[in-house]
Scaffold this active site. Sequence first.
Site, PDB file in Angstrom:
ATOM      1  N   GLN A  92       0.838  -1.207   0.000  1.00 29.47           N
ATOM      2  CA  GLN A  92       0.000   0.000   0.000  1.00 29.47           C
ATOM      3  C   GLN A  92       0.869   1.253   0.000  1.00 29.47           C
ATOM      4  O   GLN A  92       0.577   2.221  -0.696  1.00 29.47           O
ATOM      5  CB  GLN A  92      -0.935   0.007   1.219  1.00 29.47           C
ATOM      6  N   CYS A  93       1.949   1.226   0.766  1.00 26.98           N
ATOM      7  CA  CYS A  93       2.855   2.380   0.826  1.00 26.98           C
ATOM      8  C   CYS A  93       3.509   2.642  -0.525  1.00 26.98           C
ATOM      9  O   CYS A  93       3.756   3.794  -0.884  1.00 26.98           O
ATOM     10  CB  CYS A  93       3.912   2.153   1.905  1.00 26.98           C
ATOM     11  N   THR A  94       3.768   1.593  -1.289  1.00 22.19           N
ATOM     12  CA  THR A  94       4.321   1.755  -2.637  1.00 22.19           C
ATOM     13  C   THR A  94       3.308   2.472  -3.525  1.00 22.19           C
ATOM     14  O   THR A  94       3.658   3.404  -4.253  1.00 22.19           O
ATOM     15  CB  THR A  94       4.695   0.385  -3.235  1.00 22.19           C
ATOM     16  N   VAL A  98       5.039   6.290  -0.793  1.00 23.19           N
ATOM     17  CA  VAL A  98       5.787   6.428   0.456  1.00 23.19           C
ATOM     18  C   VAL A  98       6.985   5.476   0.497  1.00 23.19           C
ATOM     19  O   VAL A  98       7.942   5.703   1.231  1.00 23.19           O
ATOM     20  CB  VAL A  98       4.849   6.161   1.663  1.00 23.19           C
TER      21      VAL A  98
END
Length: 133
Positions: A92-94, A98
């Site tokens: 999700q951060c990718t 982030v």
Amino acid sequence: MSLLRTLQMQPRVITVFAEHANVGAASEILGALKTASGPKCKVQVSTMFPTLEQLIYMSEINRTAVAAQVPRLSELLQKPSFSEEFSSPLAQCTQDGVWRSQGGLWVDWEKRLLGADGQSVHELLGSSTMTID
């Protein structure tokens, strides 16, 4: 057995933060850790973004390496610890920009060592053997 003696027998923990353990830099890091970390080391692979406290500690060790993997590092360090990015899945951060896809970071918490590739493992840890979880 005393608590101190019990703690002395515990392996040192090295954490690898990676979206996928078998892809890109993470694969290279894990391969290097197999030959370079000591017998008293335990490697943990985390697919979750670090907590704010972990991110602060990591950036104190090697801000350049962390900033290369975490594009919005300065912004994140200003956020409260309960922000949604912290402890979120790296996948999700990718997507959120982030965390860099295909990248990874390894941290030896006790020895205050950090790197982003296999070469840094060899340079900072030397060579011997360890266990991987």
